[in-house]
Design a protein around this motif. Structure first.
Motif, PDB file in Angstrom:
ATOM      1  N   ALA A 236       0.793  -1.435   0.040  1.00  0.00           N
ATOM      2  CA  ALA A 236       0.008  -0.079  -0.139  1.00  0.00           C
ATOM      3  C   ALA A 236       0.755   1.273   0.013  1.00  0.00           C
ATOM      4  CB  ALA A 236      -0.957  -0.116   1.185  1.00  0.00           C
ATOM      5  N   TRP A 237       0.277   2.376  -0.238  1.00  0.00           N
ATOM      6  CA  TRP A 237       0.850   3.498  -0.295  1.00  0.00           C
ATOM      7  C   TRP A 237      -0.102   4.591   0.896  1.00  0.00           C
ATOM      8  CZ3 TRP A 237       5.337   5.175  -2.302  1.00  0.00           C
ATOM      9  CH2 TRP A 237       5.712   4.369  -3.333  1.00  0.00           C
ATOM     10  N   PHE A 238       0.587   5.201   1.686  1.00  0.00           N
ATOM     11  CA  PHE A 238       0.056   6.215   2.628  1.00  0.00           C
ATOM     12  C   PHE A 238       0.592   7.440   2.319  1.00  0.00           C
ATOM     13  CE2 PHE A 238      -2.493   3.643   5.609  1.00  0.00           C
ATOM     14  CZ  PHE A 238      -2.285   2.283   5.125  1.00  0.00           C
ATOM     15  N   ARG A 239       0.216   8.538   2.746  1.00  0.00           N
ATOM     16  CA  ARG A 239       0.841   9.747   2.579  1.00  0.00           C
ATOM     17  C   ARG A 239       0.617  10.668   3.787  1.00  0.00           C
ATOM     18  NH1 ARG A 239      -2.851  12.802  -2.137  1.00  0.00           N
ATOM     19  NH2 ARG A 239      -4.657  12.965  -1.305  1.00  0.00           N
TER      20      ARG A 239
ATOM     21  N   LYS B 185      -0.613  17.174   9.641  1.00  0.00           N
ATOM     22  CA  LYS B 185      -1.822  16.178   9.635  1.00  0.00           C
ATOM     23  C   LYS B 185      -1.425  14.675   9.713  1.00  0.00           C
ATOM     24  CE  LYS B 185      -4.541  19.088   6.514  1.00  0.00           C
ATOM     25  NZ  LYS B 185      -5.156  18.976   5.116  1.00  0.00           N
ATOM     26  N   GLU B 186      -2.403  14.012  10.192  1.00  0.00           N
ATOM     27  CA  GLU B 186      -1.975  12.368  10.219  1.00  0.00           C
ATOM     28  C   GLU B 186      -1.835  11.916   8.701  1.00  0.00           C
ATOM     29  OE1 GLU B 186      -4.512  11.795  14.266  1.00  0.00           O
ATOM     30  OE2 GLU B 186      -5.317  10.838  12.567  1.00  0.00           O
ATOM     31  N   ARG B 187      -0.993  10.574   9.112  1.00  0.00           N
ATOM     32  CA  ARG B 187      -0.977   9.850   7.846  1.00  0.00           C
ATOM     33  C   ARG B 187      -2.135   9.197   7.441  1.00  0.00           C
ATOM     34  NH1 ARG B 187       3.036   5.163   9.132  1.00  0.00           N
ATOM     35  NH2 ARG B 187       1.177   4.218  10.454  1.00  0.00           N
ATOM     36  N   THR B 188      -2.660   9.051   6.062  1.00  0.00           N
ATOM     37  CA  THR B 188      -3.587   8.499   5.607  1.00  0.00           C
ATOM     38  C   THR B 188      -3.424   7.507   4.367  1.00  0.00           C
ATOM     39  OG1 THR B 188      -3.859  10.432   3.956  1.00  0.00           O
ATOM     40  CG2 THR B 188      -5.015  10.760   6.258  1.00  0.00           C
ATOM     41  N   PHE B 189      -4.309   6.799   4.356  1.00  0.00           N
ATOM     42  CA  PHE B 189      -4.330   5.724   3.133  1.00  0.00           C
ATOM     43  C   PHE B 189      -4.478   6.027   1.833  1.00  0.00           C
ATOM     44  CE2 PHE B 189      -5.286   1.876   0.922  1.00  0.00           C
ATOM     45  CZ  PHE B 189      -6.334   2.060   0.026  1.00  0.00           C
ATOM     46  N   VAL B 190      -3.573   5.964   0.720  1.00  0.00           N
ATOM     47  CA  VAL B 190      -3.992   6.247  -0.545  1.00  0.00           C
ATOM     48  C   VAL B 190      -4.344   5.164  -1.490  1.00  0.00           C
ATOM     49  CG1 VAL B 190      -2.674   7.304  -2.501  1.00  0.00           C
ATOM     50  CG2 VAL B 190      -1.979   8.196  -0.212  1.00  0.00           C
ATOM     51  N   ALA B 191      -3.747   4.272  -1.467  1.00  0.00           N
ATOM     52  CA  ALA B 191      -3.886   2.943  -2.275  1.00  0.00           C
ATOM     53  C   ALA B 191      -3.443   1.743  -1.849  1.00  0.00           C
ATOM     54  CB  ALA B 191      -3.485   3.388  -4.070  1.00  0.00           C
TER      55      ALA B 191
ATOM     56  N   PHE C  32       4.522   7.179   1.779  1.00  0.00           N
ATOM     57  CA  PHE C  32       5.226   6.058   2.224  1.00  0.00           C
ATOM     58  C   PHE C  32       4.653   4.891   1.586  1.00  0.00           C
ATOM     59  CE2 PHE C  32       7.172   8.058   5.939  1.00  0.00           C
ATOM     60  CZ  PHE C  32       6.373   9.292   6.120  1.00  0.00           C
ATOM     61  N   CYS C  33       5.506   3.822   1.422  1.00  0.00           N
ATOM     62  CA  CYS C  33       5.047   2.437   1.045  1.00  0.00           C
ATOM     63  C   CYS C  33       5.140   1.700   2.352  1.00  0.00           C
ATOM     64  CB  CYS C  33       6.146   2.174   0.062  1.00  0.00           C
ATOM     65  SG  CYS C  33       6.042   0.275  -0.351  1.00  0.00           S
ATOM     66  N   ALA C  34       4.188   0.549   2.296  1.00  0.00           N
ATOM     67  CA  ALA C  34       3.903  -0.369   3.096  1.00  0.00           C
ATOM     68  C   ALA C  34       3.767  -1.726   2.688  1.00  0.00           C
ATOM     69  CB  ALA C  34       2.875   0.320   4.208  1.00  0.00           C
ATOM     70  N   ALA C  35       4.217  -2.737   3.629  1.00  0.00           N
ATOM     71  CA  ALA C  35       3.827  -3.999   2.971  1.00  0.00           C
ATOM     72  C   ALA C  35       3.314  -4.732   4.194  1.00  0.00           C
ATOM     73  CB  ALA C  35       5.161  -4.576   2.458  1.00  0.00           C
ATOM     74  N   HIS C  36       2.869  -6.002   3.976  1.00  0.00           N
ATOM     75  CA  HIS C  36       2.364  -7.101   4.857  1.00  0.00           C
ATOM     76  C   HIS C  36       1.135  -6.737   5.559  1.00  0.00           C
ATOM     77  CE1 HIS C  36       2.156 -10.426   7.060  1.00  0.00           C
ATOM     78  NE2 HIS C  36       3.732 -10.770   7.431  1.00  0.00           N
ATOM     79  N   ALA C  37      -0.085  -6.639   5.271  1.00  0.00           N
ATOM     80  CA  ALA C  37      -1.164  -6.124   5.889  1.00  0.00           C
ATOM     81  C   ALA C  37      -1.504  -7.411   6.677  1.00  0.00           C
ATOM     82  CB  ALA C  37      -2.172  -5.557   4.994  1.00  0.00           C
ATOM     83  N   SER C  38      -2.084  -7.324   7.874  1.00  0.00           N
ATOM     84  CA  SER C  38      -2.806  -8.416   8.513  1.00  0.00           C
ATOM     85  C   SER C  38      -3.970  -7.638   9.215  1.00  0.00           C
ATOM     86  CB  SER C  38      -1.709  -8.954   9.499  1.00  0.00           C
ATOM     87  OG  SER C  38      -1.206  -7.970  10.658  1.00  0.00           O
ATOM     88  N   GLY C  39      -4.981  -7.043   8.337  1.00  0.00           N
ATOM     89  CA  GLY C  39      -5.946  -6.334   8.987  1.00  0.00           C
ATOM     90  C   GLY C  39      -6.693  -5.435   8.255  1.00  0.00           C
ATOM     91  N   THR C  40      -7.295  -4.333   8.560  1.00  0.00           N
ATOM     92  CA  THR C  40      -7.974  -3.586   7.623  1.00  0.00           C
ATOM     93  C   THR C  40      -6.944  -2.808   6.852  1.00  0.00           C
ATOM     94  OG1 THR C  40      -9.431  -3.081   9.434  1.00  0.00           O
ATOM     95  CG2 THR C  40      -9.439  -1.506   7.531  1.00  0.00           C
ATOM     96  N   TYR C  41      -7.102  -2.904   5.499  1.00  0.00           N
ATOM     97  CA  TYR C  41      -5.996  -2.632   4.383  1.00  0.00           C
ATOM     98  C   TYR C  41      -5.903  -0.949   4.509  1.00  0.00           C
ATOM     99  CZ  TYR C  41     -10.059  -1.036   1.325  1.00  0.00           C
ATOM    100  OH  TYR C  41     -11.158  -0.400   1.042  1.00  0.00           O
ATOM    101  N   TYR C  42      -6.844  -0.155   4.965  1.00  0.00           N
ATOM    102  CA  TYR C  42      -6.606   1.244   4.993  1.00  0.00           C
ATOM    103  C   TYR C  42      -6.159   1.767   6.380  1.00  0.00           C
ATOM    104  CZ  TYR C  42     -11.202   0.732   7.096  1.00  0.00           C
ATOM    105  OH  TYR C  42     -12.429   0.345   7.931  1.00  0.00           O
ATOM    106  N   SER C  43      -5.699   1.003   7.167  1.00  0.00           N
ATOM    107  CA  SER C  43      -5.405   1.234   8.457  1.00  0.00           C
ATOM    108  C   SER C  43      -3.806   1.306   8.471  1.00  0.00           C
ATOM    109  CB  SER C  43      -5.908   0.632   9.451  1.00  0.00           C
ATOM    110  OG  SER C  43      -5.336   0.860  10.938  1.00  0.00           O
ATOM    111  N   GLY C  44      -3.091   1.887   8.814  1.00  0.00           N
ATOM    112  CA  GLY C  44      -1.539   1.929   8.746  1.00  0.00           C
ATOM    113  C   GLY C  44      -1.197   0.734   9.943  1.00  0.00           C
ATOM    114  N   ALA C  45      -1.755   0.798  10.958  1.00  0.00           N
ATOM    115  CA  ALA C  45      -1.572   0.049  12.032  1.00  0.00           C
ATOM    116  C   ALA C  45      -1.437  -1.505  11.455  1.00  0.00           C
ATOM    117  CB  ALA C  45      -2.494   0.082  13.108  1.00  0.00           C
ATOM    118  N   SER C  46      -2.219  -1.776  10.305  1.00  0.00           N
ATOM    119  CA  SER C  46      -2.213  -3.313   9.921  1.00  0.00           C
ATOM    120  C   SER C  46      -1.029  -3.780   9.040  1.00  0.00           C
ATOM    121  CB  SER C  46      -3.199  -3.190   8.795  1.00  0.00           C
ATOM    122  OG  SER C  46      -4.571  -3.152   9.455  1.00  0.00           O
ATOM    123  N   TYR C  47      -0.134  -2.617   8.729  1.00  0.00           N
ATOM    124  CA  TYR C  47       1.139  -2.984   7.905  1.00  0.00           C
ATOM    125  C   TYR C  47       2.309  -3.112   8.780  1.00  0.00           C
ATOM    126  CZ  TYR C  47      -1.803  -2.011   4.217  1.00  0.00           C
ATOM    127  OH  TYR C  47      -2.587  -2.136   3.254  1.00  0.00           O
ATOM    128  N   LYS C  48       3.246  -4.228   8.567  1.00  0.00           N
ATOM    129  CA  LYS C  48       4.450  -4.510   9.153  1.00  0.00           C
ATOM    130  C   LYS C  48       5.691  -3.782   8.776  1.00  0.00           C
ATOM    131  CE  LYS C  48       7.054  -8.660  10.888  1.00  0.00           C
ATOM    132  NZ  LYS C  48       6.906 -10.022  10.885  1.00  0.00           N
TER     133      LYS C  48
END
Length: 123
Positions: free
Chosen positions: A35-38, A43-49, A95-111
């Protein structure tokens, strides 16, 4: 462990395009959701794609739908974000993120996370 390195950011005028890359190393990310976040200033980090492991499903934040396209090349261990028709409100660190284990739009889901790349869009 997985290391993610973003590249491709820069300063552009409104209406321009940029292509961000997220190169992974350490191990293959071919089985991971990516995923990508920004995060805009103050402001807080938000989900992009987001894109699943085989590229068979993607999702986008409403404000970027029709302008941004997420993709991946598992052979290159890399994900991309093509950004067209950029607007000043797209200015942020991406930001790029990988390995989701939860809600895809939540940054907390990515390892795994990259350090980010700055995108600045002038009016």
């Amino acid at each position: 462990q997985v290391q993610l390195v973003e590249s491709g950011g820069g300063l552009v005028q409104a209406g321009a395009s940029l292509r961000l890359s997220c190169a992974a190393s350490g191990r293959t990310v071919s089985s991971y959701t990516m995923a990508w976040f920004r995060q805009a200033p103050g402001k807080e980090r938000t989900f992009v794609a987001v894109i699943i492991w085989d590229g068979g499903w993607m999702a986008y934040q409403d404000s970027v739908k029709g302008r941004f396209t997420i993709s991946r090349d598992n052979a290159k261990n890399t994900a991309y974000l093509q950004m067209n028709s950029l607007k000043p409100e797209d200015t942020a660190v991406y930001f790029c993120a990988a390995h989701a284990s939860g809600t895809y739009y939540s940054g907390a889901s990515y390892k795994f996370w990259g350090q980010g790349t700055q995108v600045t869009v002038s009016a």
